[in-house]
Design a protein around this motif. Structure first.
Motif, PDB file in Angstrom:
ATOM      1  N   VAL A 117       0.836  -1.206   0.000  1.00 41.11           N
ATOM      2  CA  VAL A 117       0.000   0.000   0.000  1.00 41.11           C
ATOM      3  C   VAL A 117       0.870   1.255   0.000  1.00 41.11           C
ATOM      4  O   VAL A 117       1.978   1.245   0.513  1.00 41.11           O
ATOM      5  CB  VAL A 117      -0.969   0.033   1.209  1.00 41.11           C
ATOM      6  N   ALA A 118       0.321   2.320  -0.578  1.00 40.92           N
ATOM      7  CA  ALA A 118       1.055   3.590  -0.625  1.00 40.92           C
ATOM      8  C   ALA A 118       0.285   4.705   0.071  1.00 40.92           C
ATOM      9  O   ALA A 118       0.659   5.872  -0.014  1.00 40.92           O
ATOM     10  CB  ALA A 118       1.336   3.979  -2.074  1.00 40.92           C
ATOM     11  N   SER A 119      -0.810   4.333   0.765  1.00 40.93           N
ATOM     12  CA  SER A 119      -1.608   5.339   1.466  1.00 40.93           C
ATOM     13  C   SER A 119      -2.328   4.712   2.652  1.00 40.93           C
ATOM     14  O   SER A 119      -2.538   3.493   2.692  1.00 40.93           O
ATOM     15  CB  SER A 119      -2.656   5.954   0.517  1.00 40.93           C
ATOM     16  N   VAL A 120      -2.734   5.551   3.589  1.00 39.15           N
ATOM     17  CA  VAL A 120      -3.497   5.097   4.757  1.00 39.15           C
ATOM     18  C   VAL A 120      -4.849   4.544   4.322  1.00 39.15           C
ATOM     19  O   VAL A 120      -5.300   3.496   4.803  1.00 39.15           O
ATOM     20  CB  VAL A 120      -3.688   6.259   5.759  1.00 39.15           C
ATOM     21  N   LEU A 122      -5.759   3.078   1.560  1.00 37.32           N
ATOM     22  CA  LEU A 122      -5.637   1.746   0.967  1.00 37.32           C
ATOM     23  C   LEU A 122      -5.312   0.706   2.036  1.00 37.32           C
ATOM     24  O   LEU A 122      -5.817  -0.423   1.990  1.00 37.32           O
ATOM     25  CB  LEU A 122      -4.557   1.750  -0.124  1.00 37.32           C
ATOM     26  N   ALA A 123      -4.496   1.087   3.014  1.00 40.95           N
ATOM     27  CA  ALA A 123      -4.161   0.167   4.109  1.00 40.95           C
ATOM     28  C   ALA A 123      -5.421  -0.221   4.884  1.00 40.95           C
ATOM     29  O   ALA A 123      -5.637  -1.403   5.199  1.00 40.95           O
ATOM     30  CB  ALA A 123      -3.143   0.817   5.049  1.00 40.95           C
ATOM     31  N   LYS A 124      -6.273   0.746   5.178  1.00 42.11           N
ATOM     32  CA  LYS A 124      -7.517   0.474   5.907  1.00 42.11           C
ATOM     33  C   LYS A 124      -8.461  -0.392   5.082  1.00 42.11           C
ATOM     34  O   LYS A 124      -9.132  -1.297   5.595  1.00 42.11           O
ATOM     35  CB  LYS A 124      -8.185   1.797   6.286  1.00 42.11           C
ATOM     36  N   MET A 125      -8.500  -0.134   3.785  1.00 38.41           N
ATOM     37  CA  MET A 125      -9.338  -0.935   2.888  1.00 38.41           C
ATOM     38  C   MET A 125      -8.873  -2.395   2.869  1.00 38.41           C
ATOM     39  O   MET A 125      -9.678  -3.314   2.901  1.00 38.41           O
ATOM     40  CB  MET A 125      -9.277  -0.357   1.468  1.00 38.41           C
ATOM     41  N   MET A 126      -7.541  -2.590   2.837  1.00 42.02           N
ATOM     42  CA  MET A 126      -6.993  -3.943   2.818  1.00 42.02           C
ATOM     43  C   MET A 126      -7.254  -4.665   4.139  1.00 42.02           C
ATOM     44  O   MET A 126      -7.515  -5.871   4.152  1.00 42.02           O
ATOM     45  CB  MET A 126      -5.490  -3.898   2.522  1.00 42.02           C
ATOM     46  N   ALA A 136       3.812  -1.053   3.779  1.00 42.18           N
ATOM     47  CA  ALA A 136       3.707   0.385   3.521  1.00 42.18           C
ATOM     48  C   ALA A 136       4.966   0.817   2.787  1.00 42.18           C
ATOM     49  O   ALA A 136       6.052   0.847   3.360  1.00 42.18           O
ATOM     50  CB  ALA A 136       3.554   1.155   4.833  1.00 42.18           C
ATOM     51  N   GLU A 137       4.813   1.103   1.499  1.00 42.76           N
ATOM     52  CA  GLU A 137       5.966   1.388   0.651  1.00 42.76           C
ATOM     53  C   GLU A 137       6.067   2.871   0.308  1.00 42.76           C
ATOM     54  O   GLU A 137       5.167   3.431  -0.322  1.00 42.76           O
ATOM     55  CB  GLU A 137       5.870   0.564  -0.639  1.00 42.76           C
ATOM     56  N   PRO A 155       4.465   5.434   9.972  1.00 47.88           N
ATOM     57  CA  PRO A 155       3.790   5.659  11.255  1.00 47.88           C
ATOM     58  C   PRO A 155       2.302   5.960  11.110  1.00 47.88           C
ATOM     59  O   PRO A 155       1.499   5.601  11.981  1.00 47.88           O
ATOM     60  CB  PRO A 155       4.546   6.843  11.868  1.00 47.88           C
ATOM     61  N   GLN A 156       1.920   6.589  10.012  1.00 41.55           N
ATOM     62  CA  GLN A 156       0.496   6.878   9.805  1.00 41.55           C
ATOM     63  C   GLN A 156      -0.289   5.603   9.521  1.00 41.55           C
ATOM     64  O   GLN A 156      -1.417   5.437   9.995  1.00 41.55           O
ATOM     65  CB  GLN A 156       0.319   7.876   8.658  1.00 41.55           C
ATOM     66  N   VAL A 157       0.311   4.689   8.765  1.00 40.56           N
ATOM     67  CA  VAL A 157      -0.339   3.400   8.503  1.00 40.56           C
ATOM     68  C   VAL A 157      -0.401   2.581   9.794  1.00 40.56           C
ATOM     69  O   VAL A 157      -1.420   1.958  10.104  1.00 40.56           O
ATOM     70  CB  VAL A 157       0.388   2.624   7.384  1.00 40.56           C
ATOM     71  N   VAL A 158       0.698   2.588  10.559  1.00 40.08           N
ATOM     72  CA  VAL A 158       0.737   1.866  11.835  1.00 40.08           C
ATOM     73  C   VAL A 158      -0.392   2.327  12.754  1.00 40.08           C
ATOM     74  O   VAL A 158      -1.074   1.514  13.397  1.00 40.08           O
ATOM     75  CB  VAL A 158       2.109   2.052  12.527  1.00 40.08           C
TER      76      VAL A 158
END
Length: 312
Positions: A117-120, A122-126, A136-137, A155-158
């Protein structure tokens, strides 16, 4: 260094090899896994038959866990997804799309699903789709990139998801790994440093170009098309950026790069080919074995992080 990721997958070190097209072959994936990391076969745009062949070759070389990276835009993505389930691959990493429709099949086969993922958002969607972890790349990485830096993205994805996060982009040594852990990551993924490894089935010219690279030697092409790619500057990037500045059509730009990565990786044409590499290329000073890379990165990170507790 034991983390949620090492326990989840059954690997010795919390280090993934990037699933790079043309680079992530059975030779590299097997060497990384055998050395205690997670080797990954890069399916890229390859046919399903090739992916199956690579899986079989990895299993001939190691009994350690390994993964497959599936680019969801691959014309044979559905067949490759089925192969991943049928072969009960330990991990699948995904890019260029939403793997949601394959999630049930993979889960039933015991495959751990870890999208890039390249965004928060997309991370939440996954996470909602059932992903076991996310990579998180940051924009520092080689190849296709997003906009946000690793330092800002991780850190934002975390903070946004409850599943483990693997940090990628701009990591080539223990300092980068230690920094990623301080940002909340549970593992790291490295690409460029493994391209320049002894076991990578990559042209010597490609490896030499990485080793000789300086900090300012990467360029991003394709921003105008919405598909930015980072690689080492050469005649191809120079021509591409010139055409972009002149407003060339998407078709004209695509024609320039068609088959470019194969040209660099297989044929050794690092002048007219696509020499994908991350900004960290300037830190890679010599060609090492995968074992040397993994052990040294882990030892340096452990030394820097000594005294911090990662796991009960």
């Amino acid at each position: 260094m034991k983390t949620e990721i090492t326990k989840m997958i059954g690997i010795q070190y919390p280090i993934f090899q990037g699933g790079m097209a043309w680079v992530g072959t059975s030779e590299l994936a097997a060497a990384v896994s055998e050395a205690g990391g997670l080797g990954i076969i890069g399916a890229g745009g390859a046919p399903a038959s090739w992916v199956l062949e690579q899986i079989q070759k990895v299993r001939e070389k190691t009994d350690k866990p390994f993964g497959v990276n599936l680019m969801l835009m691959n014309p044979e993505a559905e067949e490759i997804a089925r192969i991943i389930a049928q072969e009960k691959i330990e991990v699948v990493t995904t890019g260029a799309g939403n793997p949601g429709k394959y999630m049930k099949m993979w889960k039933e086969a015991g495959v751990k699903v870890i999208p890039v993922v390249a965004s928060v958002a997309l991370a939440k969607m996954m996470e909602r789709a059932g992903a076991d972890a996310v990579i998180a790349e940051g924009t520092e990485s080689g190849g296709h990139i997003g906009d946000t830096t690793t330092m800002a993205l991780v850190p934002q994805v975390v903070d946004a998801v409850s599943i483990p996060v693997i940090a990628a982009g701009g990591i080539a040594d223990g300092r980068g790994m230690a920094a990623a852990f301080m940002l909340g990551a549970k593992a790291v993924q490295m690409g460029t440093v493994f391209v320049a490894s002894k076991e990578a089935a990559v042209s010597q010219a490609y490896k030499d170009k990485i080793v000789k690279a300086k900090d300012i030697d990467t360029k991003v092409t394709g921003r105008s098309t919405g598909h930015p790619v980072r690689g080492l500057r050469n005649q191809q990037t120079k021509e591409y950026l010139r055409l972009e500045s002149e407003g060339a059509s998407f078709e004209e730009l695509e024609k320039l790069t068609l088959g470019g990565l194969r040209k660099a990786v297989v044929e050794g044409d690092v002048i007219h080919g696509s020499v994908m590499a991350g900004q960290i290329a300037g830190l890679v000073k010599e060609v090492k074995s995968c074992e040397e890379i993994i052990v040294s990165v882990n030892e340096q990170a452990e030394e820097l992080l000594k005294g911090l507790k990662f796991d009960e």
